[in-house]
Design an enzyme around this catalytic site. Structure first.
Site, PDB file in Angstrom:
ATOM      1  N   LYS A 519       0.923  -1.217   0.152  1.00 55.29           N
ATOM      2  CA  LYS A 519      -0.195   0.367   0.328  1.00 55.29           C
ATOM      3  C   LYS A 519       1.216   1.194  -0.152  1.00 55.29           C
ATOM      4  O   LYS A 519       1.932   1.333   0.756  1.00 55.29           O
ATOM      5  CB  LYS A 519      -0.848  -0.544   1.297  1.00 55.29           C
ATOM      6  CG  LYS A 519      -1.725   0.806   1.209  1.00 55.29           C
ATOM      7  CD  LYS A 519      -3.587   0.533   2.179  1.00 55.29           C
ATOM      8  CE  LYS A 519      -3.045   1.579   3.322  1.00 55.29           C
ATOM      9  NZ  LYS A 519      -4.811   1.102   4.526  1.00 55.29           N
ATOM     10  N   ASP A 615     -13.688   1.912  11.130  1.00 58.91           N
ATOM     11  CA  ASP A 615     -14.063   1.525   9.375  1.00 58.91           C
ATOM     12  C   ASP A 615     -14.439   0.338   9.366  1.00 58.91           C
ATOM     13  O   ASP A 615     -13.757  -0.921   8.266  1.00 58.91           O
ATOM     14  CB  ASP A 615     -13.353   2.388   8.525  1.00 58.91           C
ATOM     15  CG  ASP A 615     -13.811   2.625   7.241  1.00 58.91           C
ATOM     16  OD1 ASP A 615     -14.730   2.956   7.300  1.00 58.91           O
ATOM     17  OD2 ASP A 615     -12.570   2.851   6.109  1.00 58.91           O
TER      18      ASP A 615
END
Ligand SMILES: *[C@@H]1O[C@H](CO)[C@@H](O)[C@H](O)[C@H]1NC(C)=O
Ligand SMILES: *[C@@H]1O[C@H](CO)[C@@H](O)[C@H](O)[C@H]1NC(C)=O
Ligand SMILES: *[C@@H]1O[C@H](CO)[C@@H](O)[C@H](O)[C@H]1NC(C)=O
Ligand SMILES: *[C@@H]1O[C@H](CO)[C@@H](O)[C@H](O)[C@H]1NC(C)=O
Ligand SMILES: *[C@@H]1O[C@H](CO)[C@@H](O)[C@H](O)[C@H]1NC(C)=O
Ligand SMILES: *[C@@H]1O[C@H](CO)[C@@H](O)[C@H](O)[C@H]1NC(C)=O
Ligand SMILES: *[C@@H]1O[C@H](CO)[C@@H](O)[C@H](O)[C@H]1NC(C)=O
Ligand SMILES: *[C@@H]1O[C@H](CO)[C@@H](O)[C@H](O)[C@H]1NC(C)=O
Ligand SMILES: *[C@@H]1O[C@H](CO)[C@@H](O)[C@H](O)[C@H]1NC(C)=O
Length: 830
Positions: A519, A615
């Site tokens: 990422k 989240d």
């Protein structure tokens, strides 16, 4: 001695590097400044606008027509030299700029309609467009110099800017800028107000600056703004100036370590504000309101800047913010959001202008205040492109021609259609906020960033000596950039497996053959930095087979790269809808939910302080080659309540559709917010549809609401994924539905703990597999008698929680928790 000194300096430089490189002045990668029509380079403060003939490579036009004026009427402008000369286009012409770094760029166009020979520039009429957007159409400048500022996200290697004269007319341009913007400046998402929801997709929007206002202060000219923006005073926009008072304390402004930066807005903006003028009557209650001209049928991005330079202490000022007649933020307490006074903070809202061509922003005191007050430091109003990619009201007219009556009819139809569509879209906005903010102080303590010498001790954690089930038995460590570069084939675009707010995710392979997911944060995104750190910190502390493990990270060259174990099967979401994967069986789905619930349960209980994920959504539940679920994306995580507190007060973060309504209302975070989101995931798994689907009839848009309606009617089976019809045992479905329903309870206290959810899902799985025989009605009764915890969420969960804590620990040493768990259930259930 000298060497020692040098080494000391070296270490000092290294240790300040991570902060320094994020707060240094922004240097745009692409920086084209052209003074059209000018024979010489023109310097405007420190910026050189090159002479027209130096810019010939960029321009393609039939004829060179240059014009200049000697008019003195514009010399009061700082950028006046730019307006003295112009280039005239009597046919379609274009600039082609090669873009070295994709992302958002300013496009600034300078126009001053002087008269030169036969060309009276105020008679010009033309359109300006890029490959994707129509910036101006049917455009005409009457009298005064004007700079039109746009920002667009350039995703290709060139940016083409077309100038197209209207029939029998011509186009002109005095100067043009195409300049890179910092990546994090405009996030992809914002809140919507009516109804409350989330807007995402800002990154593909072209934005036009409509107003940029410095509340309570003077003009801040572009020389004093790191991104060359001009901020104008707010007086002229106030509806009742007598209700407003100025405050200024520029020296006090103290930028946070994450969140707003000087690029968000300069200290000269954050350091002045307009507040309620309550001096005459401390009991008075009113709003301070500003009004702006806008165009009907467009959406606007509003960025509100706050910085509390008026309070003497934390938690002293609470205020409300309204956009038109809607509340945008209630009881805002900046102390809670930034944990300090005089600290910049901003909020982004998207609103559709549907009723009239005015937009009002108001601030008013909250009833929580002892003394009425409310503040606003700055405001930006940015117009968003419409569904045709246009920013101009005339977009439809000019692009379809306006000569014949027939066309006009069609155009009116299309325009109304567009407006209606915008209204409809406006109605269905979804909710999510990604307010960026500081990490709590205590939180950062465990983070020892970027240790010197390459061998990192950062990742040492209390579990580092424990055995783990993950391939990465060495805890995450710092990778050299070169290794990451190689692993991802030079960040090969075709290796991208995901794109998120933080950046892109690449597939990669380390040189020992380990597959990884890489990422890569946008290198200059300050907002990402806090999340980057959180994620390293979280993942290096938490090792669990149902949490995605971190293999390493790279922070060289201000990169923010995280390297994870590769999850062969992507996201749970991808397996539910829209990606063409074969559909999952009910058993597989239950097992995935159980795995994810374990991961979350571990987060909530596996460590001295509960960790709240914040989240939870199907896109953050990843599946490995065996479809085993692992919870990912800890970028927003926070450590939860201390013993003496009941909640963490915080800015709302998370994803709309999953967001705990209580969390949103009160901005207070507990583990139960994750439970709520997980409940939404459960329904998503059952119904295999997006949690928000604006294309559906109104009552179906929000999955949580819709599914709850059917669940309450006892007819959940009516809305399940069609591929599951007839395949779920009714009692398994009932248990599952009840579990999801409890998770979605309005109040956190009424929701089960993650441990209870896990227990119930295990039970739903057993019911599916008919571990317990007999007729479904009997099952429920039996179950209630034999294992009260299972069916009664309101019971004290301490017993099961303890058991789970133990099993979580076992999990760490590789013992399958499911075995432990099913033994527990079985022994109690028989
Ligand atoms: C203007 O600046 C450019 C680049 O900075 C330079 O290449 C060019 O020679 C200059 N032109 C003039 C006329 O000074
Ligand atoms: C018109 O522009 C040309 C080219 O810049 C210049 O030479 C000329 O003096 C201008 N004429 C007037 C009337 O300003
Ligand atoms: C240029 O055109 C505008 C509008 O058509 C007109 O008002 C103005 O007087 C003209 N200027 C000159 C110098 O002819
Ligand atoms: C620009 O768009 C691309 C593709 O949609 C996206 O990945 C990127 O994050 C966007 N950049 C910005 C700065 O919005
Ligand atoms: C507030 O500041 C503005 C800009 O500096 C100034 O024009 C205005 O007069 C001030 N108003 C008051 C009430 O001080
Ligand atoms: C920039 O800000 C400084 C300090 O506030 C001020 O003295 C200066 O006049 C400003 N410059 C411009 C061009 O506004
Ligand atoms: C402030 O404005 C909002 C939105 O128009 C309105 O609902 C509210 O009643 C106003 N408050 C006061 C005290 O006038
Ligand atoms: C704005 O334009 C982009 C690119 O043309 C498009 O993808 C996007 O949907 C447009 N925005 C809206 C709100 O229609
Ligand atoms: C311009 O003229 C052409 C040809 O006469 C016509 O097809 C076109 O629709 C006209 N465009 C506008 C914007 O008037």
């Amino acid at each position: 001695m000298f060497n020692g000194w040098k080494l000391g300096l070296f270490i000092w430089v290294l240790s300040i590097f991570p902060l320094a490189c994020f707060s240094a002045n922004f240097v745009p990668v692409d920086n084209y400044l052209i003074d059209c029509g000018s024979p010489t380079n023109t310097s405007v403060r420190n910026r050189i606008f090159v002479a027209d003939n130096s810019a010939k490579n960029f321009l393609s036009t039939q004829r060179d027509i240059l014009a200049s004026t000697t008019s003195k009427s514009i010399t009061s402008f700082d950028d006046s030299p730019l307006y003295q000369t112009a280039r005239i286009f009597d046919g379609s012409s274009k600039f082609t700029f090669s873009i070295r770094q994709n992302g958002r760029h300013w496009i600034r166009l300078y126009f001053y309609p002087f008269t030169n020979g036969t060309f009276n520039l105020s008679t010009a009429n033309f359109a300006v467009s890029t490959q994707n957007h129509i910036l101006l159409s049917n455009f005409n400048v009457q009298k005064d110099p004007i700079m039109k500022e746009f920002s667009v996200n350039v995703t290709s290697s060139t940016l083409v800017i077309n100038f197209t004269p209207s029939n029998n007319s011509f186009a002109f341009l005095n100067a043009i800028e195409v300049v890179s913007l910092p990546d994090g400046l405009i996030a992809d998402d914002a809140q919507t107000i009516n109804p409350r929801g989330a807007y995402s997709g800002l990154s593909s929007q072209a934005l036009e600056t409509v107003a940029r206002v410095n509340m309570g202060g003077p003009t801040v000219s572009f020389e004093n703004d790191t991104l060359q923006r001009t901020w104008i005073p707010d007086r002229g926009f106030l509806i009742q100036p007598n209700l407003a008072a100025n405050v200024s304390n520029i020296g006090a402004v103290n930028y946070p370590k994450g969140g707003a930066t000087e690029n968000t807005a300069p200290a000269t903006v954050y350091g002045t504000l307009t507040e309620m003028n309550s001096a005459s009557d401390p009991k008075s209650n009113f709003n301070v309101t500003w009004e702006f001209n806008v165009n009907l049928g467009f959406q606007y991005l509003l960025r509100l800047h706050f910085c509390d330079i008026v309070s003497k202490a934390l938690n002293e000022l609470y205020f409300n913010v309204y956009i038109d007649s809607f509340i945008a933020a209630r009881d805002v307490d900046l102390s809670n959001l930034v944990n300090a006074l005089a600290t910049p903070y901003y909020m982004d809202f998207v609103t559709a202008v549907t009723a009239r061509n005015k937009l009002r922003i108001s601030i008013g005191s909250s009833s929580l205040n002892d003394y009425p007050n409310a503040i606003l430091n700055g405001l930006e109003i940015l117009k968003m492109n419409n569904s045709m990619g246009g920013l101009s009201e005339a977009t439809v007219l000019s692009s379809s021609g306006s000569n014949s009556k027939k066309n006009v009819g069609m155009i009116v139809g299309v325009s109304l259609g567009t407006v209606t569509a915008v209204v409809l879209v406006g109605v269905f906005f979804i909710f999510c906020t990604k307010r960026r903010q500081l990490l709590r102080q205590g939180h950062s303590k465990t983070w020892i960033p970027l240790s010197i010498g390459g061998k990192s001790h950062t990742m040492g954690s209390k579990y580092s000596n424990g055995t783990t089930t993950s391939a990465a038995s060495n805890l995450g460590y710092r990778f050299p950039f070169l290794a990451v570069h190689e692993a991802t084939n030079d960040f090969d675009e075709s290796w991208v497996i995901g794109i998120g707010g933080f950046g892109k995710v690449y597939k990669g392979e380390l040189n020992d053959g380990t597959k990884v997911a890489v990422k890569r944060g946008n290198p200059r995104s300050q907002q990402g930095l806090a999340e980057f750190r959180t994620e390293i910190e979280m993942l290096s502390q938490f090792r669990h087979r149902h949490l995605v493990s971190l293999i390493g990270y790279c922070d060289e060259k201000s990169e923010m790269i995280l390297i994870y174990e590769y999850m062969e099967n992507g996201t749970l979401k991808g397996h539910l809808y829209g990606s063409g994967f074969p559909s999952l069986s009910w058993k597989q789905r239950l097992e995935i939910c159980i795995g994810a619930a374990r991961g979350l349960h571990y987060l909530h209980t596996g460590y001295a302080k509960a960790v709240i994920h914040r989240d939870v959504k199907s896109a953050n539940i990843l599946l490995d080659e065996n479809l085993m679920a692992k919870v990912a994306d800890f970028g927003l995580s926070k450590t939860g309540p201390e013993i003496d507190q009941t909640h963490v007060s915080t800015a709302v973060k998370g994803s709309f559709g999953y967001l705990d309504p209580e969390y949103f209302r009160r901005q207070q975070l507990t583990e139960k917010s994750d439970v709520y989101s997980f409940g939404v995931v459960l329904f998503e798994v059952l119904c295999a549809r997006p949690v928000i689907d604006p294309s559906l009839p109104r009552e179906m848009v929000n999955l949580a609401e819709w599914a709850m309606k059917w669940q309450k009617k006892g007819q959940l089976d009516q809305i399940i994924d069609s591929t599951l019809v007839g395949k779920i045992r009714p009692d398994s479905l009932r248990k599952f539905g009840e579990t999801a329903e409890k998770c979605l309870a309005d109040f956190g206290v009424d929701r089960p703990s993650m441990g209870d959810v896990l227990w119930n899902l295990e039970y739903a799985l057993q019911l599916q597999e008919a571990v317990i025989q007999g007729d479904p009605e009997d099952n429920s009764t039996n179950m209630i008698e034999l294992s009260p915890q299972v069916n009664n969420f309101n019971q004290d969960a301490s017993v099961s929680a303890t058991q789970f804590e133990d099993s979580s620990a076992n999990d760490l040493s590789g013992v399958s928790m499911s075995r432990v768990f099913s033994q527990l259930v079985k022994s109690e259930g028989r």
